[in-house]
Design an enzyme around this catalytic site. Structure first.
Site, PDB file in Angstrom:
ATOM      1  N   HIS A 149       1.017  -0.838   0.110  1.00 23.48           N
ATOM      2  CA  HIS A 149       0.235  -0.183  -0.285  1.00 23.48           C
ATOM      3  C   HIS A 149       0.951   1.450   0.311  1.00 23.48           C
ATOM      4  O   HIS A 149       1.901   1.316   0.639  1.00 23.48           O
ATOM      5  CB  HIS A 149      -0.993  -0.253   0.971  1.00 23.48           C
ATOM      6  CG  HIS A 149      -1.505   1.136   1.188  1.00 23.48           C
ATOM      7  ND1 HIS A 149      -2.911   1.097   1.365  1.00 23.48           N
ATOM      8  CD2 HIS A 149      -1.299   2.620   1.819  1.00 23.48           C
ATOM      9  CE1 HIS A 149      -3.369   2.809   1.067  1.00 23.48           C
ATOM     10  NE2 HIS A 149      -2.377   3.345   1.598  1.00 23.48           N
ATOM     11  N   ASP A 200     -15.602   2.132   7.537  1.00 17.96           N
ATOM     12  CA  ASP A 200     -14.116   3.496   6.931  1.00 17.96           C
ATOM     13  C   ASP A 200     -14.721   4.267   5.664  1.00 17.96           C
ATOM     14  O   ASP A 200     -14.921   5.876   5.919  1.00 17.96           O
ATOM     15  CB  ASP A 200     -13.223   2.477   6.356  1.00 17.96           C
ATOM     16  CG  ASP A 200     -11.917   3.882   6.040  1.00 17.96           C
ATOM     17  OD1 ASP A 200     -11.839   4.175   7.207  1.00 17.96           O
ATOM     18  OD2 ASP A 200     -11.927   3.806   4.609  1.00 17.96           O
ATOM     19  N   ARG A 256     -15.012  12.989   8.216  1.00 20.61           N
ATOM     20  CA  ARG A 256     -14.110  13.292   8.253  1.00 20.61           C
ATOM     21  C   ARG A 256     -13.257  14.934   7.185  1.00 20.61           C
ATOM     22  O   ARG A 256     -12.533  15.360   7.990  1.00 20.61           O
ATOM     23  CB  ARG A 256     -12.311  12.194   8.291  1.00 20.61           C
ATOM     24  CG  ARG A 256     -12.181  11.751   9.590  1.00 20.61           C
ATOM     25  CD  ARG A 256     -11.561  10.404   9.956  1.00 20.61           C
ATOM     26  NE  ARG A 256      -9.766  10.514   9.577  1.00 20.61           N
ATOM     27  CZ  ARG A 256      -9.280   9.625   8.555  1.00 20.61           C
ATOM     28  NH1 ARG A 256      -9.785   8.481   8.240  1.00 20.61           N
ATOM     29  NH2 ARG A 256      -8.404  10.452   8.461  1.00 20.61           N
ATOM     30  N   SER A 299      -8.079   3.351   9.345  1.00 19.06           N
ATOM     31  CA  SER A 299      -8.763   3.770   8.328  1.00 19.06           C
ATOM     32  C   SER A 299      -7.980   2.508   6.843  1.00 19.06           C
ATOM     33  O   SER A 299      -7.848   2.003   5.993  1.00 19.06           O
ATOM     34  CB  SER A 299      -8.744   4.563   7.402  1.00 19.06           C
ATOM     35  OG  SER A 299      -8.764   5.105   6.287  1.00 19.06           O
ATOM     36  N   LYS A 305      -8.463  -1.391   5.643  1.00 16.76           N
ATOM     37  CA  LYS A 305      -9.046  -1.517   4.679  1.00 16.76           C
ATOM     38  C   LYS A 305      -8.203  -3.051   4.093  1.00 16.76           C
ATOM     39  O   LYS A 305      -8.796  -3.508   3.581  1.00 16.76           O
ATOM     40  CB  LYS A 305      -9.045  -0.855   3.263  1.00 16.76           C
ATOM     41  CG  LYS A 305      -9.927   0.090   3.669  1.00 16.76           C
ATOM     42  CD  LYS A 305      -9.947   1.313   3.125  1.00 16.76           C
ATOM     43  CE  LYS A 305      -8.975   2.470   2.682  1.00 16.76           C
ATOM     44  NZ  LYS A 305      -9.563   3.654   3.515  1.00 16.76           N
TER      45      LYS A 305
HETATM   46  N1  URA Z   1      -6.009   6.664   3.112  1.00 19.40           N
HETATM   47  C1  URA Z   1      -6.841   6.298   3.865  1.00 19.40           C
HETATM   48  O1  URA Z   1      -6.973   4.848   3.051  1.00 19.40           O
HETATM   49  N2  URA Z   1      -7.013   7.031   4.921  1.00 19.40           N
HETATM   50  C2  URA Z   1      -7.569   7.913   5.426  1.00 19.40           C
HETATM   51  O2  URA Z   1      -7.611   8.351   6.861  1.00 19.40           O
HETATM   52  C3  URA Z   1      -5.875   8.731   4.877  1.00 19.40           C
HETATM   53  C4  URA Z   1      -5.118   8.249   3.656  1.00 19.40           C
END
Ligand code: URA
Length: 432
Positions: free
Chosen positions: A82, A161, A168, A183, A187
């Site tokens: 990621h 999320d 947010r 977050s 995922k």
């Molecule tokens: N990318 C994400 O998936 N979540 C965040 O909070 C910030 C960047």
């Protein structure tokens, strides 16, 4: 759990119990708590932080809020990477088939571009016929057959999320390390991984502007992911200039194809891709003492990685005729407009953030999720930080439909009289 008392607890810098956290976020996922109470808690958490246990708890709540992959029956190590996002970052497009060609399963869930950064899914969608949004069963079938698949996040995965991120976004609570951690790791943990490699970027084109901020985020991501039982390594990489030569959708696919065919081996894009690939191999096969760098280079130069890429995109809807003629099938705008150096000297800075924004204005990216993208628009950068240049030399070219003013692009390149030292793109590796 009383939501008001829960908010008070964080307001007063106290620690939540595991049970209360699960109840609060479970209730929010099920629409039993209003946005205004959760928004208030988010600001309290933003200001007062979360400890490691609370961060893990929130991450678990994200994971458990929806559907997950179960890939136990695929008898291969499952590894993903990621990236926290940057400009010109196309490493996923190379890494997925490269690792799959080494019998690693890569269940990679990618995102779309938003703001100044591009998205892997948008870049892939410049390939005519490709479908990145498939039913879960079809993703699994492609992984069983080819070892990897390019996936989009479905609404069934981590709905918590989705709700928290939207909130947010409008309550000034995005830039919080614990919230970002829950977050991202939440995922990734739905992919049933054995290991995760993170590319945490810092610099003018990244989410985290300084090295120290990126290191703090990397440490938090690694600790949380490991706390949930997944081997995790983070590389901290420099995003003070775009990664590689091209920015745009089709053009980044072409740059990826070049690398998958063993070309383009002297670039920061290559260095980051190989460093990530090597870490993925070490994590996938921890007992194998192999020269992974050499093996990876062979997979690129002998055509195995590219062949794997073609098989995967073919399985994702790209017609055999297109696969056989991929470069020429990609839409590329017809005109090239030169961007020239404003003075002689040495390039000391490239404003990647500004370049990303300017490319969005040209429709190579989107401001809103509903905006349409022009896949054929691109930018090719010939000169990089540390290069010596002459006034009026062509430093980059826009690939567009018609003539346009290039001053704003030229101003993204800072040129100074004194020589500039080139820096390493990979700055640190964090394993614990
Ligand atoms: N990318 C994400 O998936 N979540 C965040 O909070 C910030 C960047």
């Amino acid at each position: 759990m009383n939501p008001v008392e829960f908010i008070m607890e964080k307001r007063d810098k106290k620690t939540h119990s595991k049970e209360d956290m699960h109840s609060f976020f479970n209730a929010y996922t099920n629409d039993e708590i209003p946005d205004y109470q959760v928004a208030t808690w988010l600001m309290a958490a933003f200001l007062n932080g979360l400890n490691t246990d609370e961060k893990i708890c929130l991450t678990e709540a994200v994971i458990n809020s929806g559907d997950r992959f179960n890939l136990k029956h695929i008898n291969k190590p499952k590894v993903d990477k990621h990236s926290t996002g940057g400009v010109g970052d196309k490493t996923s497009i190379v890494l997925l088939p490269l690792l799959a060609s080494l019998d690693v399963c890569v269940p990679m869930m990618s995102g779309r571009g938003l703001g100044h950064t591009g998205g892997t899914l948008d870049k892939l969608e410049s390939i005519p016929g490709i479908t990145v949004q498939l039913p879960k069963e079809e993703y699994i079938r492609i992984m069983e057959e080819h070892g990897a698949v390019f996936m989009a996040q479905t609404t069934a995965i981590t709905p918590l999320d989705k709700k928290l991120y939207s909130l947010r976004d409008v309550t000034a609570t995005v830039e919080s390390i614990p919230l970002i951690t829950a977050s991202i790791i939440g995922k990734k943990m739905t992919e049933d991984l054995d290991a995760l490699i993170l590319d945490v970027k810092f610099g003018n084109g990244a989410f985290m502007k300084t090295f120290d901020a990126a290191r703090n985020l990397a440490q938090s991501l690694v600790d949380t992911s490991k706390g949930l039982g997944v081997k995790t390594t983070a590389l901290i990489t420099d995003m003070n200039e775009p990664l590689g030569e091209y920015i745009g959708n089709s053009v980044e696919i072409i740059e990826s194809i070049n690398m998958l065919q063993g070309q383009n081996v002297e670039s920061r894009f290559y260095d980051v891709t190989m460093a990530l690939a090597k870490r993925m191999c070490h994590s996938a096969f921890p007992k194998a003492e192999k020269n992974w760098r050499k093996i990876l280079e062979e997979k690129l130069s002998n055509g195995d990685a590219y062949e794997k890429f073609l098989k995967i995109i073919n399985a994702q809807g790209v017609k055999t005729e297109t696969v056989g003629n991929l470069r020429d099938s990609l839409p590329i705008a017809e005109k090239r407009v030169q961007i020239k150096a404003v003075q002689s000297g040495f390039i000391s800075a490239i404003d990647s953030y500004r370049i990303g924004r300017l490319m969005v204005e040209l429709k190579a990216g989107r401001m809103k999720i509903t905006d349409a993208i022009d896949f054929g628009i691109g930018l090719q950068i010939f000169r990089h930080i540390g290069d010596e240049i002459k006034a009026d030399e062509v430093i980059a070219e826009l690939i567009v439909h018609s003539e346009l003013e290039t001053d704003a692009f030229a101003r993204c390149f800072t040129i100074q009289d004194q020589p500039v030292k080139k820096t390493e793109v990979i700055r640190e590796v964090i394993r614990r």
